[in-house]
Design a protein around this motif. Sequence first.
Motif, short mmCIF file in Angstrom:
data_model
loop_
_atom_site.label_atom_id
_atom_site.label_comp_id
_atom_site.label_asym_id
_atom_site.label_seq_id
_atom_site.Cartn_x
_atom_site.Cartn_y
_atom_site.Cartn_z
N LYS A 1 0.84 -1.20 0.00
CA LYS A 1 0.00 0.00 0.00
C LYS A 1 0.87 1.25 0.00
O LYS A 1 2.05 1.20 0.26
N GLN A 2 0.24 2.38 -0.27
CA GLN A 2 0.97 3.63 -0.28
C GLN A 2 1.19 4.13 1.15
O GLN A 2 0.56 3.67 2.09
N ARG A 3 2.11 5.06 1.27
CA ARG A 3 2.37 5.67 2.57
C ARG A 3 1.30 6.72 2.85
O ARG A 3 1.07 7.62 2.05
N ASP A 4 0.65 6.59 4.00
CA ASP A 4 -0.47 7.46 4.34
C ASP A 4 -0.19 8.28 5.60
O ASP A 4 0.52 7.82 6.50
N LEU A 5 -0.81 9.42 5.67
CA LEU A 5 -0.71 10.28 6.85
C LEU A 5 -1.35 9.60 8.05
O LEU A 5 -2.46 9.07 7.97
N VAL A 6 -0.64 9.66 9.18
CA VAL A 6 -1.22 9.25 10.46
C VAL A 6 -1.55 10.51 11.26
O VAL A 6 -2.70 10.76 11.61
N ALA A 7 -0.53 11.30 11.56
CA ALA A 7 -0.74 12.51 12.34
C ALA A 7 0.44 13.45 12.17
O ALA A 7 1.58 13.00 12.04
N LEU A 8 0.15 14.73 12.21
CA LEU A 8 1.18 15.76 12.16
C LEU A 8 0.89 16.80 13.22
O LEU A 8 -0.27 17.05 13.57
N ILE A 9 1.96 17.42 13.73
CA ILE A 9 1.82 18.50 14.70
C ILE A 9 2.83 19.58 14.37
O ILE A 9 3.99 19.29 14.07
N THR A 10 2.38 20.82 14.38
CA THR A 10 3.28 21.93 14.08
C THR A 10 3.95 22.43 15.36
O THR A 10 3.59 22.03 16.47
N SER A 11 4.88 23.34 15.19
CA SER A 11 5.58 23.90 16.34
C SER A 11 4.63 24.71 17.23
O SER A 11 4.90 24.89 18.41
N SER A 12 3.53 25.16 16.68
CA SER A 12 2.55 25.91 17.47
C SER A 12 1.50 25.01 18.10
O SER A 12 0.64 25.48 18.85
N GLY A 13 1.56 23.71 17.80
CA GLY A 13 0.65 22.76 18.42
C GLY A 13 -0.56 22.37 17.59
O GLY A 13 -1.39 21.58 18.05
N SER A 14 -0.68 22.90 16.40
CA SER A 14 -1.78 22.50 15.54
C SER A 14 -1.59 21.06 15.08
O SER A 14 -0.46 20.67 14.76
N THR A 15 -2.67 20.32 15.03
CA THR A 15 -2.58 18.91 14.68
C THR A 15 -3.47 18.57 13.48
O THR A 15 -4.45 19.25 13.20
N ASN A 16 -3.08 17.51 12.81
CA ASN A 16 -3.84 16.99 11.67
C ASN A 16 -3.74 15.48 11.71
O ASN A 16 -2.65 14.94 11.89
N TYR A 17 -4.88 14.80 11.59
CA TYR A 17 -4.91 13.35 11.68
C TYR A 17 -5.50 12.73 10.42
O TYR A 17 -6.40 13.30 9.78
#
Length: 119
Positions: free
Chosen positions: A43-59
């Motif tokens: 399978k392809q590589r998929d996003l799990v979670a990201l967090i920026t230096s300011s604390g914003s998150t994306n799942y």
Amino acid sequence: QVQLVESGGGLVQAGGSLRLSCVASGNIFGINGMGWYRQAPGKQRDLVALITSSGSTNYGDSVKGRFTISRDSAKNAAYLQMNGLNIEDTADYYCTANGTRGAARWNAWGQGTQVTVSS
């Protein structure tokens, strides 16, 4: 050069939990985002979670409500708490980091840590 070292993968039963850690070192000047992607066999590589230096998150949609990403900027570390694991979460998990140096952007990847969820 930026080095990312992951730890915390392993074998867990369905419904269990794991906590992944990633520590960044080297030329991390201007570091901004840290996070995790995963790739299952075939399978392809998929996003799990990201967090920026300011604390914003994306799942990623499949982990919302089960996984939580956090960060300790003083330690240049990111953590992924994974609860309610199921077989579909089995994959190699890769830490990633990005940032800027002047006008240039950089992106780095870790070697990956394996997570296996058994039924």
